[in-house]
Design a protein around this motif. Sequence first.
Motif, PDB file in Angstrom:
ATOM      1  N   GLY A 144       0.801  -1.216   0.000  1.00 18.46           N
ATOM      2  CA  GLY A 144       0.000   0.000   0.000  1.00 18.46           C
ATOM      3  C   GLY A 144       0.832   1.262   0.000  1.00 18.46           C
ATOM      4  N   GLU A 185     -11.846  10.692   2.444  1.00 18.19           N
ATOM      5  CA  GLU A 185     -12.186   9.324   2.838  1.00 18.19           C
ATOM      6  C   GLU A 185     -13.021   9.275   4.110  1.00 18.19           C
ATOM      7  N   LYS A 229     -11.595   2.722  -4.572  1.00 13.38           N
ATOM      8  CA  LYS A 229     -10.656   3.412  -3.688  1.00 13.38           C
ATOM      9  C   LYS A 229     -11.071   4.863  -3.487  1.00 13.38           C
ATOM     10  N   GLU A 230     -11.491   5.534  -4.548  1.00 12.92           N
ATOM     11  CA  GLU A 230     -11.936   6.924  -4.443  1.00 12.92           C
ATOM     12  C   GLU A 230     -13.130   7.066  -3.512  1.00 12.92           C
ATOM     13  N   ASP A 234     -11.526  -0.232   1.193  1.00 13.28           N
ATOM     14  CA  ASP A 234     -10.259  -0.959   1.320  1.00 13.28           C
ATOM     15  C   ASP A 234     -10.249  -1.959   0.170  1.00 13.28           C
ATOM     16  N   VAL A 235      -9.431  -1.709  -0.856  1.00 14.41           N
ATOM     17  CA  VAL A 235      -9.542  -2.426  -2.133  1.00 14.41           C
ATOM     18  C   VAL A 235      -8.407  -3.424  -2.320  1.00 14.41           C
ATOM     19  N   GLY A 249      -2.556   3.131  -3.621  1.00 16.19           N
ATOM     20  CA  GLY A 249      -3.231   2.806  -2.375  1.00 16.19           C
ATOM     21  C   GLY A 249      -4.046   1.534  -2.400  1.00 16.19           C
ATOM     22  N   ILE A 250      -3.819   0.680  -3.378  1.00 12.49           N
ATOM     23  CA  ILE A 250      -4.606  -0.542  -3.535  1.00 12.49           C
ATOM     24  C   ILE A 250      -3.714  -1.762  -3.314  1.00 12.49           C
TER      25      ILE A 250
END
Length: 403
Positions: A144, A185, A229-230, A234-235, A249-250
Amino acid sequence: MMEKKKILLAVSGGIAAYKAATVASRLYQSGYDVKVILTHAAQKFITPLTFQTLTRQEVFTDTFEEKEPAVVSHIDLADWADLVLIAPATANVIGKLANGIADDMLTTTLLATKADVLVAPAMNVNMFNHPAVKKNMETLSTFGWRFIEPNEGLLACGWIGKGRLAEPEELIESVHTYFNEKKTEQTAPLKGKKVLVTAGPTREELDPVRYFTNHSSGKMGYAIAAAAKELGADVTLVTGPTSISIPSGIAVAKVTSAKEMYDATLSRFSEQDVVIKCAAVADYTPTIVHHNKFKKKNDTWTIELKKTDDILQALGERKEHQVLIGFAAETENLEDYAKDKLIRKNLDMVVGNDVSKEGSGFGSDTNEIMMIKKDGSVKTLPILSKEKAAREIFEEVMELMNR
């Protein structure tokens, strides 16, 4: 800034370390609390006193220098940070962190922190392109960690190419962007939800030089993962071989064959809230896989194939609380085939697209989709960018979740 955010600036040993002084100063002037770690090599280029003066904070250089008996320094520092910025990140420190090596203040702190990490590589262009360095960066991406791409130009070593540390303004903007995203977020509709997306093709090996595959590029699946993610999810992206950059971030699980995708998806299924199976998975795989290259012998070559395990069928049979979405890529009778798949595989929604249509096939940047839900409702959309189509899909997914 409404509240002071805490930035841990980790500086490793390269000529670009001088830029880190500007970064520390600008971050401090922007209202952040800034603490700095310098590796032993970094101190060959710039002194701790420079950063102490610029940040009004103690600078950390030695794992064993414990000035406060009440805490363990590297753990206390790891817990203190809201965000870690490694700038510059040398090939050496990237390699150590990717392989869990903790032999100095920087690496022990980074392995202990739960904060998000931004990594700004800086090195010779040939080092940056070396397979070992690329592999280590891919490993950190699966944690991540985000990368701030280096710039191209004349390097200190005399080579011209990609490897120059991003400019201080770019590094500072990346920090601002990170915290803006975090703020978004906090009000994101999928915050706290886990979403798994499968994407890309699979490859079924025939011999060491040949395999069966399909035309899927992975673009639609990657767009869906980015959209999730946008929205704050939590992907996890389970992806076959593609040439697309991983969305920031994935978490990523890279697979090759249908069997590997089956195992990677089902092993994570129970903990997911939403699963969207967008990958184009092989329906058949060779019965015999040759260990050596199969040589030409006759005018024909008959290859026996056997069915692969049906991932979507298995997920539908195991479905409990999850919202399960499948894709139906067809060349005829789209609605009929999509509705049949919806029922047979116990889906909450199926997304159909006619891959024979111009602008809707594999590899294109656009898609024309039809969304059919279990309640029988059908929503057909015109040709859209795959990013826009992904957002439309999630409008329906969130409605299903709210039910």
